[in-house]
Design a protein around this motif. Structure first.
Motif, PDB file in Angstrom:
ATOM      1  N   PHE A 126       0.818  -1.214   0.000  1.00 34.27           N
ATOM      2  CA  PHE A 126       0.000   0.000   0.000  1.00 34.27           C
ATOM      3  C   PHE A 126       0.852   1.265   0.000  1.00 34.27           C
ATOM      4  O   PHE A 126       0.343   2.355   0.252  1.00 34.27           O
ATOM      5  CB  PHE A 126      -0.913   0.007   1.241  1.00 34.27           C
ATOM      6  N   ARG A 127       2.156   1.141  -0.309  1.00 37.18           N
ATOM      7  CA  ARG A 127       3.048   2.302  -0.204  1.00 37.18           C
ATOM      8  C   ARG A 127       2.617   3.446  -1.116  1.00 37.18           C
ATOM      9  O   ARG A 127       2.797   4.613  -0.781  1.00 37.18           O
ATOM     10  CB  ARG A 127       4.495   1.900  -0.521  1.00 37.18           C
ATOM     11  N   ASN A 128       2.014   3.137  -2.265  1.00 37.33           N
ATOM     12  CA  ASN A 128       1.609   4.188  -3.201  1.00 37.33           C
ATOM     13  C   ASN A 128       0.105   4.477  -3.157  1.00 37.33           C
ATOM     14  O   ASN A 128      -0.434   5.128  -4.047  1.00 37.33           O
ATOM     15  CB  ASN A 128       2.023   3.800  -4.616  1.00 37.33           C
ATOM     16  N   THR A 129      -0.553   3.989  -2.109  1.00 35.55           N
ATOM     17  CA  THR A 129      -1.980   4.249  -1.929  1.00 35.55           C
ATOM     18  C   THR A 129      -2.173   5.549  -1.165  1.00 35.55           C
ATOM     19  O   THR A 129      -1.502   5.794  -0.162  1.00 35.55           O
ATOM     20  CB  THR A 129      -2.655   3.103  -1.151  1.00 35.55           C
ATOM     21  N   ARG A 130      -3.075   6.387  -1.658  1.00 39.00           N
ATOM     22  CA  ARG A 130      -3.366   7.631  -0.943  1.00 39.00           C
ATOM     23  C   ARG A 130      -3.989   7.331   0.418  1.00 39.00           C
ATOM     24  O   ARG A 130      -4.726   6.355   0.576  1.00 39.00           O
ATOM     25  CB  ARG A 130      -4.316   8.508  -1.750  1.00 39.00           C
ATOM     26  N   VAL A 131      -3.705   8.195   1.370  1.00 41.19           N
ATOM     27  CA  VAL A 131      -4.241   8.019   2.719  1.00 41.19           C
ATOM     28  C   VAL A 131      -5.763   7.959   2.701  1.00 41.19           C
ATOM     29  O   VAL A 131      -6.385   7.191   3.441  1.00 41.19           O
ATOM     30  CB  VAL A 131      -3.747   9.165   3.639  1.00 41.19           C
ATOM     31  N   SER A 132      -6.388   8.736   1.835  1.00 41.73           N
ATOM     32  CA  SER A 132      -7.856   8.760   1.769  1.00 41.73           C
ATOM     33  C   SER A 132      -8.438   7.415   1.349  1.00 41.73           C
ATOM     34  O   SER A 132      -9.615   7.140   1.614  1.00 41.73           O
ATOM     35  CB  SER A 132      -8.329   9.844   0.797  1.00 41.73           C
ATOM     36  N   LYS A 133      -7.626   6.556   0.718  1.00 39.58           N
ATOM     37  CA  LYS A 133      -8.091   5.256   0.249  1.00 39.58           C
ATOM     38  C   LYS A 133      -7.765   4.123   1.236  1.00 39.58           C
ATOM     39  O   LYS A 133      -8.170   2.979   1.027  1.00 39.58           O
ATOM     40  CB  LYS A 133      -7.472   4.922  -1.108  1.00 39.58           C
ATOM     41  N   LEU A 134      -7.027   4.433   2.283  1.00 39.32           N
ATOM     42  CA  LEU A 134      -6.662   3.421   3.268  1.00 39.32           C
ATOM     43  C   LEU A 134      -7.799   3.206   4.260  1.00 39.32           C
ATOM     44  O   LEU A 134      -8.591   4.108   4.532  1.00 39.32           O
ATOM     45  CB  LEU A 134      -5.417   3.855   4.041  1.00 39.32           C
ATOM     46  N   SER A 135      -7.869   2.005   4.811  1.00 35.28           N
ATOM     47  CA  SER A 135      -8.817   1.754   5.891  1.00 35.28           C
ATOM     48  C   SER A 135      -8.396   2.557   7.122  1.00 35.28           C
ATOM     49  O   SER A 135      -7.243   3.022   7.210  1.00 35.28           O
ATOM     50  CB  SER A 135      -8.864   0.273   6.248  1.00 35.28           C
ATOM     51  N   LYS A 136      -9.308   2.702   8.077  1.00 31.18           N
ATOM     52  CA  LYS A 136      -8.996   3.455   9.295  1.00 31.18           C
ATOM     53  C   LYS A 136      -7.806   2.844  10.022  1.00 31.18           C
ATOM     54  O   LYS A 136      -6.916   3.550  10.490  1.00 31.18           O
ATOM     55  CB  LYS A 136     -10.216   3.490  10.211  1.00 31.18           C
ATOM     56  N   GLY A 137      -7.785   1.517  10.102  1.00 31.23           N
ATOM     57  CA  GLY A 137      -6.687   0.844  10.793  1.00 31.23           C
ATOM     58  C   GLY A 137      -5.357   1.050  10.099  1.00 31.23           C
ATOM     59  O   GLY A 137      -4.328   1.283  10.747  1.00 31.23           O
ATOM     60  N   MET A 138      -5.335   0.961   8.757  1.00 29.10           N
ATOM     61  CA  MET A 138      -4.096   1.162   8.021  1.00 29.10           C
ATOM     62  C   MET A 138      -3.618   2.610   8.122  1.00 29.10           C
ATOM     63  O   MET A 138      -2.420   2.880   8.241  1.00 29.10           O
ATOM     64  CB  MET A 138      -4.272   0.748   6.562  1.00 29.10           C
ATOM     65  N   ALA A 139      -4.565   3.550   8.078  1.00 25.73           N
ATOM     66  CA  ALA A 139      -4.191   4.963   8.211  1.00 25.73           C
ATOM     67  C   ALA A 139      -3.568   5.225   9.576  1.00 25.73           C
ATOM     68  O   ALA A 139      -2.600   5.988   9.705  1.00 25.73           O
ATOM     69  CB  ALA A 139      -5.413   5.851   7.998  1.00 25.73           C
ATOM     70  N   GLN A 140      -4.105   4.572  10.594  1.00 26.68           N
ATOM     71  CA  GLN A 140      -3.534   4.753  11.926  1.00 26.68           C
ATOM     72  C   GLN A 140      -2.134   4.141  12.005  1.00 26.68           C
ATOM     73  O   GLN A 140      -1.244   4.697  12.649  1.00 26.68           O
ATOM     74  CB  GLN A 140      -4.434   4.127  12.993  1.00 26.68           C
ATOM     75  N   LYS A 141      -1.942   3.011  11.317  1.00 28.61           N
ATOM     76  CA  LYS A 141      -0.598   2.437  11.244  1.00 28.61           C
ATOM     77  C   LYS A 141       0.378   3.421  10.605  1.00 28.61           C
ATOM     78  O   LYS A 141       1.515   3.577  11.062  1.00 28.61           O
ATOM     79  CB  LYS A 141      -0.623   1.151  10.423  1.00 28.61           C
ATOM     80  N   VAL A 142      -0.055   4.074   9.534  1.00 30.23           N
ATOM     81  CA  VAL A 142       0.803   5.051   8.858  1.00 30.23           C
ATOM     82  C   VAL A 142       1.182   6.171   9.816  1.00 30.23           C
ATOM     83  O   VAL A 142       2.340   6.609   9.863  1.00 30.23           O
ATOM     84  CB  VAL A 142       0.106   5.610   7.602  1.00 30.23           C
ATOM     85  N   GLN A 143       0.209   6.635  10.613  1.00 30.93           N
ATOM     86  CA  GLN A 143       0.510   7.712  11.556  1.00 30.93           C
ATOM     87  C   GLN A 143       1.505   7.243  12.616  1.00 30.93           C
ATOM     88  O   GLN A 143       2.422   7.978  12.994  1.00 30.93           O
ATOM     89  CB  GLN A 143      -0.770   8.203  12.233  1.00 30.93           C
ATOM     90  N   ILE A 144       1.343   6.027  13.091  1.00 33.81           N
ATOM     91  CA  ILE A 144       2.272   5.495  14.085  1.00 33.81           C
ATOM     92  C   ILE A 144       3.674   5.364  13.494  1.00 33.81           C
ATOM     93  O   ILE A 144       4.667   5.742  14.121  1.00 33.81           O
ATOM     94  CB  ILE A 144       1.763   4.139  14.609  1.00 33.81           C
ATOM     95  N   LEU A 145       3.771   4.856  12.268  1.00 32.43           N
ATOM     96  CA  LEU A 145       5.076   4.722  11.626  1.00 32.43           C
ATOM     97  C   LEU A 145       5.712   6.086  11.375  1.00 32.43           C
ATOM     98  O   LEU A 145       6.935   6.233  11.470  1.00 32.43           O
ATOM     99  CB  LEU A 145       4.937   3.952  10.310  1.00 32.43           C
ATOM    100  N   SER A 146       4.905   7.079  11.072  1.00 32.97           N
ATOM    101  CA  SER A 146       5.425   8.441  10.887  1.00 32.97           C
ATOM    102  C   SER A 146       6.041   8.972  12.176  1.00 32.97           C
ATOM    103  O   SER A 146       6.988   9.756  12.152  1.00 32.97           O
ATOM    104  CB  SER A 146       4.294   9.374  10.428  1.00 32.97           C
ATOM    105  N   THR A 147       5.503   8.528  13.314  1.00 30.88           N
ATOM    106  CA  THR A 147       5.982   8.982  14.616  1.00 30.88           C
ATOM    107  C   THR A 147       7.377   8.457  14.923  1.00 30.88           C
ATOM    108  O   THR A 147       8.175   9.139  15.563  1.00 30.88           O
ATOM    109  CB  THR A 147       4.997   8.518  15.716  1.00 30.88           C
ATOM    110  N   LEU A 148       7.673   7.241  14.462  1.00 25.45           N
ATOM    111  CA  LEU A 148       8.960   6.642  14.820  1.00 25.45           C
ATOM    112  C   LEU A 148       9.919   6.502  13.636  1.00 25.45           C
ATOM    113  O   LEU A 148      10.962   5.860  13.758  1.00 25.45           O
ATOM    114  CB  LEU A 148       8.726   5.279  15.478  1.00 25.45           C
TER     115      LEU A 148
END
Length: 325
Positions: A126-148
Protein backbone atom coordinates in the motif's frame (compact mmCIF):
# COMPACT_ATOMS: atom_id res chain seq x y z
CA UNK A 1 24.74 9.31 35.03
CA UNK A 2 22.10 9.03 32.29
CA UNK A 3 19.93 12.08 31.74
CA UNK A 4 16.16 11.67 32.06
CA UNK A 5 14.39 12.36 28.74
CA UNK A 6 11.57 14.08 30.62
CA UNK A 7 11.19 15.71 34.02
CA UNK A 8 8.14 17.61 35.26
CA UNK A 9 8.32 19.44 38.57
CA UNK A 10 5.13 20.68 40.30
CA UNK A 11 3.40 21.36 36.98
CA UNK A 12 -0.07 22.89 37.04
CA UNK A 13 -2.19 23.79 34.02
CA UNK A 14 -5.53 25.59 34.11
CA UNK A 15 -8.08 26.45 31.45
CA UNK A 16 -10.14 29.30 32.84
CA UNK A 17 -11.59 28.08 36.12
CA UNK A 18 -10.83 24.42 35.36
CA UNK A 19 -7.60 22.84 36.62
CA UNK A 20 -6.63 20.10 34.17
CA UNK A 21 -3.32 19.20 35.85
CA UNK A 22 -2.37 20.04 39.42
CA UNK A 23 1.07 19.82 40.99
CA UNK A 24 2.35 17.02 38.74
CA UNK A 25 5.93 15.86 39.29
CA UNK A 26 7.18 13.13 36.99
CA UNK A 27 10.56 11.72 36.03
CA UNK A 28 10.92 9.43 33.00
CA UNK A 29 14.19 7.47 33.29
CA UNK A 30 16.13 6.65 30.16
CA UNK A 31 15.45 3.28 28.55
CA UNK A 32 12.13 2.52 30.29
CA UNK A 33 8.58 1.89 29.13
CA UNK A 34 6.32 4.03 31.28
CA UNK A 35 2.54 3.72 31.31
CA UNK A 36 0.69 6.97 31.93
CA UNK A 37 -2.64 5.65 33.13
CA UNK A 38 -6.01 6.94 34.17
CA UNK A 39 -9.58 7.40 33.04
CA UNK A 40 -10.50 9.67 30.18
CA UNK A 41 -10.35 13.26 31.37
CA UNK A 42 -7.72 12.60 34.05
CA UNK A 43 -5.29 15.15 32.56
CA UNK A 44 -3.02 12.80 30.62
CA UNK A 45 -3.22 14.53 27.23
CA UNK A 46 -2.76 17.96 28.77
CA UNK A 47 0.31 16.73 30.66
CA UNK A 48 1.85 15.39 27.45
CA UNK A 49 1.22 18.64 25.57
CA UNK A 50 2.85 20.60 28.39
CA UNK A 51 5.80 18.17 28.31
CA UNK A 52 6.44 19.01 24.64
CA UNK A 53 5.95 22.74 24.95
CA UNK A 54 2.75 22.67 22.89
CA UNK A 55 1.08 24.54 25.72
CA UNK A 56 2.93 26.25 28.60
CA UNK A 57 2.38 25.32 32.25
CA UNK A 58 0.84 27.92 34.53
CA UNK A 59 3.13 26.75 37.31
CA UNK A 60 6.09 24.43 37.59
CA UNK A 61 9.02 23.40 35.41
CA UNK A 62 9.38 21.18 32.32
CA UNK A 63 12.71 19.71 31.21
CA UNK A 64 13.07 17.73 27.98
CA UNK A 65 16.55 16.14 27.85
CA UNK A 66 17.62 18.54 30.59
CA UNK A 67 16.36 21.80 29.06
CA UNK A 68 13.05 23.52 28.28
CA UNK A 69 11.50 22.02 25.12
CA UNK A 70 13.22 23.44 22.04
CA UNK A 71 13.70 22.62 18.36
CA UNK A 72 16.81 20.50 19.01
CA UNK A 73 15.37 18.41 21.86
CA UNK A 74 12.08 17.94 19.98
CA UNK A 75 13.98 16.34 17.08
CA UNK A 76 14.84 13.52 19.47
CA UNK A 77 11.15 12.93 20.22
CA UNK A 78 8.48 11.03 18.34
CA UNK A 79 5.00 12.18 19.37
CA UNK A 80 1.74 10.48 18.48
CA UNK A 81 -1.12 12.82 19.44
CA UNK A 82 -4.50 11.47 20.42
CA UNK A 83 -6.08 13.50 17.63
CA UNK A 84 -5.05 11.64 14.50
CA UNK A 85 -4.44 13.70 11.38
CA UNK A 86 -2.82 12.91 8.04
CA UNK A 87 -2.66 14.58 4.64
CA UNK A 88 -5.29 12.62 2.75
CA UNK A 89 -3.91 13.29 -0.75
CA UNK A 90 -0.44 11.99 0.13
CA UNK A 91 0.45 8.34 -0.35
CA UNK A 92 1.40 6.23 2.66
CA UNK A 93 5.08 6.32 1.64
CA UNK A 94 5.07 10.08 1.07
CA UNK A 95 3.46 10.66 4.46
CA UNK A 96 6.01 8.65 6.45
CA UNK A 97 8.91 10.14 4.48
CA UNK A 98 7.56 13.67 4.96
CA UNK A 99 7.47 13.39 8.74
CA UNK A 100 10.92 11.77 8.73
CA UNK A 101 12.32 14.73 6.79
CA UNK A 102 10.77 17.14 9.31
CA UNK A 103 12.91 15.41 11.93
CA UNK A 104 16.14 15.83 9.95
CA UNK A 105 16.47 12.84 7.60
CA UNK A 106 17.53 13.46 4.00
CA UNK A 107 15.07 12.72 1.19
CA UNK A 108 16.81 9.44 0.36
CA UNK A 109 17.04 8.36 3.99
CA UNK A 110 13.38 9.23 4.59
CA UNK A 111 12.12 7.19 1.61
CA UNK A 112 14.29 4.21 2.52
CA UNK A 113 13.07 4.34 6.12
CA UNK A 114 9.44 4.55 4.96
CA UNK A 115 9.90 1.48 2.77
CA UNK A 116 11.58 -0.43 5.60
CA UNK A 117 8.79 0.33 8.08
CA UNK A 118 5.97 -0.45 5.68
CA UNK A 119 7.47 -3.78 4.66
CA UNK A 120 8.03 -4.82 8.27
CA UNK A 121 4.43 -4.00 9.26
CA UNK A 122 2.59 -5.46 6.29
CA UNK A 123 1.91 -2.18 4.50
CA UNK A 124 4.39 -2.65 1.66
CA UNK A 125 1.78 -3.23 -1.03
CA UNK A 126 0.00 0.00 0.00
CA UNK A 127 3.05 2.30 -0.20
CA UNK A 128 1.61 4.19 -3.20
CA UNK A 129 -1.98 4.25 -1.93
CA UNK A 130 -3.37 7.63 -0.94
CA UNK A 131 -4.24 8.02 2.72
CA UNK A 132 -7.86 8.76 1.77
CA UNK A 133 -8.09 5.26 0.25
CA UNK A 134 -6.66 3.42 3.27
CA UNK A 135 -8.82 1.75 5.89
CA UNK A 136 -9.00 3.46 9.29
CA UNK A 137 -6.69 0.84 10.79
CA UNK A 138 -4.10 1.16 8.02
CA UNK A 139 -4.19 4.96 8.21
CA UNK A 140 -3.53 4.75 11.93
CA UNK A 141 -0.60 2.44 11.24
CA UNK A 142 0.80 5.05 8.86
CA UNK A 143 0.51 7.71 11.56
CA UNK A 144 2.27 5.49 14.08
CA UNK A 145 5.08 4.72 11.63
CA UNK A 146 5.42 8.44 10.89
CA UNK A 147 5.98 8.98 14.62
CA UNK A 148 8.96 6.64 14.82
CA UNK A 149 10.40 6.98 11.30
CA UNK A 150 13.38 9.06 12.48
CA UNK A 151 14.30 6.51 15.19
CA UNK A 152 13.63 8.89 18.08
CA UNK A 153 15.35 8.52 21.43
CA UNK A 154 12.07 9.22 23.19
CA UNK A 155 8.60 8.12 22.06
CA UNK A 156 5.48 9.77 23.52
CA UNK A 157 2.29 8.02 22.47
CA UNK A 158 -1.09 9.42 23.48
CA UNK A 159 -3.74 6.65 23.51
CA UNK A 160 -1.92 4.74 20.74
CA UNK A 161 -4.26 1.72 20.92
CA UNK A 162 -7.44 3.72 20.46
CA UNK A 163 -9.39 2.65 17.39
CA UNK A 164 -7.27 -0.42 16.65
CA UNK A 165 -8.79 -3.89 16.45
CA UNK A 166 -7.32 -6.63 18.70
CA UNK A 167 -4.98 -7.93 15.98
CA UNK A 168 -3.51 -4.49 15.33
CA UNK A 169 -3.33 -3.76 19.05
CA UNK A 170 -1.15 -6.83 19.45
CA UNK A 171 0.98 -5.74 16.48
CA UNK A 172 1.45 -2.31 18.06
CA UNK A 173 2.50 -3.90 21.35
CA UNK A 174 5.19 -5.80 19.44
CA UNK A 175 6.26 -2.60 17.70
CA UNK A 176 6.61 -0.86 21.06
CA UNK A 177 8.74 -3.74 22.34
CA UNK A 178 10.91 -3.53 19.21
CA UNK A 179 11.44 0.21 19.67
CA UNK A 180 12.34 -0.35 23.31
CA UNK A 181 14.82 -3.07 22.30
CA UNK A 182 16.35 -0.56 19.87
CA UNK A 183 17.03 1.70 22.86
CA UNK A 184 14.09 4.11 22.85
CA UNK A 185 12.50 5.40 26.02
CA UNK A 186 8.72 5.16 25.73
CA UNK A 187 5.94 6.97 27.55
CA UNK A 188 2.41 6.08 26.51
CA UNK A 189 -0.93 7.14 27.90
CA UNK A 190 -3.90 4.83 28.02
CA UNK A 191 -7.10 4.22 29.92
CA UNK A 192 -6.88 0.48 29.11
CA UNK A 193 -4.88 -1.01 31.98
CA UNK A 194 -4.18 -4.35 30.28
CA UNK A 195 -1.74 -2.81 27.80
CA UNK A 196 0.31 -1.39 30.66
CA UNK A 197 0.29 -4.74 32.48
CA UNK A 198 1.91 -6.40 29.49
CA UNK A 199 4.37 -3.68 28.47
CA UNK A 200 5.48 -1.40 31.27
CA UNK A 201 8.46 -1.24 33.60
CA UNK A 202 6.72 1.44 35.60
CA UNK A 203 3.32 3.12 35.78
CA UNK A 204 2.03 6.54 36.71
CA UNK A 205 -1.68 6.80 37.55
CA UNK A 206 -3.70 10.01 37.22
CA UNK A 207 -7.14 10.95 38.49
CA UNK A 208 -8.81 14.37 38.27
CA UNK A 209 -5.57 16.04 37.23
CA UNK A 210 -3.48 14.68 40.09
CA UNK A 211 -0.95 11.87 40.32
CA UNK A 212 -2.20 9.10 42.59
CA UNK A 213 0.52 6.49 42.05
CA UNK A 214 4.05 6.32 40.64
CA UNK A 215 6.01 3.09 40.80
CA UNK A 216 6.69 -0.38 39.41
CA UNK A 217 4.04 -3.02 38.74
CA UNK A 218 5.04 -5.06 41.82
CA UNK A 219 4.79 -1.91 43.92
CA UNK A 220 1.34 -1.22 42.48
CA UNK A 221 0.07 -4.71 43.22
CA UNK A 222 1.55 -4.51 46.73
CA UNK A 223 -0.98 -1.78 47.56
CA UNK A 224 -3.84 -4.31 47.26
CA UNK A 225 -5.21 -6.40 50.07
CA UNK A 226 -4.39 -9.95 49.06
CA UNK A 227 -6.76 -12.86 49.40
CA UNK A 228 -8.07 -16.11 48.02
CA UNK A 229 -11.49 -17.58 47.28
CA UNK A 230 -12.38 -20.95 48.77
CA UNK A 231 -15.50 -23.04 48.33
CA UNK A 232 -16.48 -25.72 50.82
CA UNK A 233 -19.37 -28.12 51.18
CA UNK A 234 -22.56 -26.49 52.39
CA UNK A 235 -22.80 -25.87 56.12
CA UNK A 236 -19.07 -25.94 56.96
CA UNK A 237 -18.03 -22.92 59.07
CA UNK A 238 -14.73 -21.98 57.44
CA UNK A 239 -14.33 -18.81 59.53
CA UNK A 240 -14.39 -20.77 62.77
CA UNK A 241 -12.07 -23.43 61.38
CA UNK A 242 -9.42 -20.95 60.19
CA UNK A 243 -9.54 -18.45 63.07
CA UNK A 244 -7.18 -20.49 65.29
CA UNK A 245 -4.69 -20.57 62.41
CA UNK A 246 -4.66 -16.77 62.09
CA UNK A 247 -6.81 -16.40 58.97
CA UNK A 248 -9.95 -14.31 58.61
CA UNK A 249 -12.65 -15.69 56.30
CA UNK A 250 -15.92 -14.06 55.19
CA UNK A 251 -18.81 -15.47 53.23
CA UNK A 252 -18.85 -14.47 49.55
CA UNK A 253 -21.28 -14.92 46.67
CA UNK A 254 -22.46 -18.53 46.35
CA UNK A 255 -21.45 -19.98 42.97
CA UNK A 256 -23.60 -23.11 43.27
CA UNK A 257 -20.86 -25.54 44.33
CA UNK A 258 -21.31 -25.18 48.07
CA UNK A 259 -20.52 -22.25 50.35
CA UNK A 260 -18.14 -19.61 48.99
CA UNK A 261 -15.70 -17.77 51.26
CA UNK A 262 -13.02 -15.14 50.80
CA UNK A 263 -9.89 -15.44 52.91
CA UNK A 264 -7.85 -12.33 53.73
CA UNK A 265 -4.10 -12.92 53.60
CA UNK A 266 -1.83 -11.24 56.15
CA UNK A 267 1.37 -9.66 54.84
CA UNK A 268 3.99 -12.24 53.94
CA UNK A 269 1.42 -15.04 53.65
CA UNK A 270 0.52 -16.58 50.29
CA UNK A 271 -2.64 -18.22 48.95
CA UNK A 272 -1.12 -21.70 49.25
CA UNK A 273 -0.61 -21.09 52.97
CA UNK A 274 -4.33 -20.43 53.32
CA UNK A 275 -5.19 -23.55 51.34
CA UNK A 276 -2.87 -25.66 53.49
CA UNK A 277 -4.45 -24.27 56.66
CA UNK A 278 -7.93 -25.10 55.38
CA UNK A 279 -6.89 -28.67 54.56
CA UNK A 280 -5.32 -29.09 57.99
CA UNK A 281 -8.56 -27.77 59.54
CA UNK A 282 -10.49 -30.51 57.79
CA UNK A 283 -12.40 -28.23 55.42
CA UNK A 284 -14.34 -30.16 52.72
CA UNK A 285 -12.95 -28.08 49.84
CA UNK A 286 -14.77 -28.01 46.49
CA UNK A 287 -12.99 -25.05 44.89
CA UNK A 288 -9.99 -22.74 45.35
CA UNK A 289 -8.65 -19.70 43.49
CA UNK A 290 -6.05 -17.10 44.53
CA UNK A 291 -6.92 -13.47 43.81
CA UNK A 292 -5.66 -12.32 40.41
CA UNK A 293 -4.22 -8.83 40.82
CA UNK A 294 -5.11 -6.37 38.05
CA UNK A 295 -4.14 -2.73 37.61
CA UNK A 296 -7.77 -1.71 37.52
CA UNK A 297 -8.11 -3.11 41.04
CA UNK A 298 -5.15 -0.96 42.09
CA UNK A 299 -6.81 2.11 40.60
CA UNK A 300 -10.11 1.34 42.32
CA UNK A 301 -8.33 0.89 45.65
CA UNK A 302 -6.67 4.30 45.25
CA UNK A 303 -9.56 6.44 44.01
CA UNK A 304 -12.77 4.44 44.43
CA UNK A 305 -15.15 2.65 42.10
CA UNK A 306 -16.99 5.83 41.00
CA UNK A 307 -13.81 7.42 39.66
CA UNK A 308 -12.71 4.17 38.06
CA UNK A 309 -15.99 4.01 36.15
CA UNK A 310 -14.62 6.81 33.97
CA UNK A 311 -12.12 4.31 32.56
CA UNK A 312 -14.94 3.30 30.23
CA UNK A 313 -16.12 6.82 29.37
CA UNK A 314 -15.03 7.78 25.83
CA UNK A 315 -16.32 11.36 26.10
CA UNK A 316 -14.29 12.72 29.01
CA UNK A 317 -10.94 12.72 27.19
CA UNK A 318 -12.55 14.51 24.25
CA UNK A 319 -13.66 17.21 26.66
CA UNK A 320 -10.12 17.54 28.03
CA UNK A 321 -8.74 17.82 24.51
CA UNK A 322 -11.25 20.50 23.61
CA UNK A 323 -10.17 22.57 26.61
CA UNK A 324 -6.52 22.30 25.55
CA UNK A 325 -7.16 23.53 22.01
Amino acid sequence: MAQSPLTLTDVTKRFGGFTAVEGLSLDVPEGRIIGFLGPNGAGKSTSLRVSLGVIPPDEGMVRLFGAPPNILSLRRVGFLPEERGLYKKMTARETIAYFARLKGLTAGEAKARADELMESTGLGEFRNTRVSKLSKGMAQKVQILSTLAHKPDFLILDEPFSGLDPVNQQALEELIRDEHARGATILFSTHVMEHAERLCDRIVMMARGRKVFDGTLPEAFATLDKGASLEVEEGFDLAAALAPKGFEAQRAADRGHGDAWRIALPKGVGPQDALRAAIEAGAPITGFAPDEARLRDVFVSLVGEAEAAALNDPLAEQAEGALAE
